[in-house]
Design an enzyme around this catalytic site. Sequence first.
Site, PDB file in Angstrom:
ATOM      1  N   HIS A 270       0.861  -1.183   0.000  1.00  0.00           N
ATOM      2  CA  HIS A 270       0.000   0.000   0.000  1.00  0.00           C
ATOM      3  C   HIS A 270       0.893   1.227   0.000  1.00  0.00           C
ATOM      4  CE1 HIS A 270      -3.713   2.298   0.871  1.00  0.00           C
ATOM      5  NE2 HIS A 270      -2.861   3.124   1.460  1.00  0.00           N
ATOM      6  N   CYS A 271       0.812   2.004  -1.056  1.00  0.00           N
ATOM      7  CA  CYS A 271       1.680   3.176  -1.213  1.00  0.00           C
ATOM      8  C   CYS A 271       0.969   4.413  -0.691  1.00  0.00           C
ATOM      9  CB  CYS A 271       2.061   3.365  -2.685  1.00  0.00           C
ATOM     10  SG  CYS A 271       3.149   4.777  -2.967  1.00  0.00           S
TER      11      CYS A 271
END
Length: 417
Positions: A270-271
């Site tokens: 998850h960026c």
Amino acid sequence: MEEPLCCCEYIDRKGEKNHLVACCCDCEDLDEGCERWLTCRSLPPGTLERIADTILDRFRIPWLKGAIKINITLLPPLILLPVFLHVAALHFLLALVILTSLPVLVLWYYYLTHRRKGRTLFFLSLGLFSLGYMYYVFLQEVVPRGHVGYTQVVILTCGLILMLVALSQAKRDPGYLASQMSNDKSPCQGSNVLPNRKVLGSSNGLHGVAMSGIASCHTKNDDAKGYSRMLAEGLDRAKEDWCTKCQLIRPPRAGHCRLCGICVRRLDHHCVWINSCVGERNHRAFILALSLFLLTSVYGITLTLDTICRGQNMFIALFYCPGTYADYSSALSFTCVWYCAIITAGMGYILLIQLLNISYNVTEREARLALREDTGRRLLGGIVVDTGKYNRGFLYNWGQFLTLGSPTPQRSAEDIV
């Protein structure tokens, strides 16, 4: 029929119609908190959370068909970044302190939000506003000096536009898995959901799923031992790939994102910089956006240093550029160069890790799980973890990555067997 909302009206979190003018009215929790603070009494549990929720719900701007709520995490970068950069341009020591403190504050806020498992728009706002503000400073302070040509400005602008387009593609669906149940598909037909809701609620739901999946795929099996072995393997695989949150059996390499609250195909990570997961459908766009950012940023840094530090090598000018703080315009440009260099170094490290992971056909999630379970081996000084599960060679790994998200030919049950 309900009356339409005017531009300053909205429906609050309690489901009642409210007005922006009344944003400071009817806040019992805030009144009680102020009264207890003045009388030196402690606040009841949960009071601060309720006050914060009320403030966030009432922080809106007028808009067509009703006031819209503004995420408060968008604002700090818009206010603080220009202030910090302009203060840092006043003196070399101020620049040293501020440019050293900014990465520390950003990392602290990242770990704070990551520990609370909360989503925030702070990093997306910081990234986009940094791009816009650096481009503004370049046009206002660097271009008027006359050392940057029209063609160079066009190249820099095109790079920025292409990077934003790639970023918008990376923000799209990363490959979310639907958690709704389907009764007309079975797991062996390529479906990743369970055939019956009643099976989910039972204590032996996974056993029922494995039984139904294997029974539907194998109508006849004369070898009882072979069938039992396949049953045990199917049950173990179902337990391993079962997501208790989404109530589905994940396909290979899929994972559940605790921030988005949903399973993603071939989940990498998850960026926070795009406020989205990086998965099967947007991984290529994510790599492209990072690459374009690095190229554009390095090109902009080179043009700026060549303008304010005439006749010096770029790497030498980055650390030694005499006379930079003689005028405020050069000092601001040099400060922005160092800010860009810090961000570029961080993004360059992320891109390097991503490229190495692709070369070994491993995702960030798989690398973390391998380290936790002690099933992977560290390579290249520990910056990459090879699980050995999907690695088929450099060319094959990159070929598989470049075809991510493309439709795969459907195979019949007889071919799978």
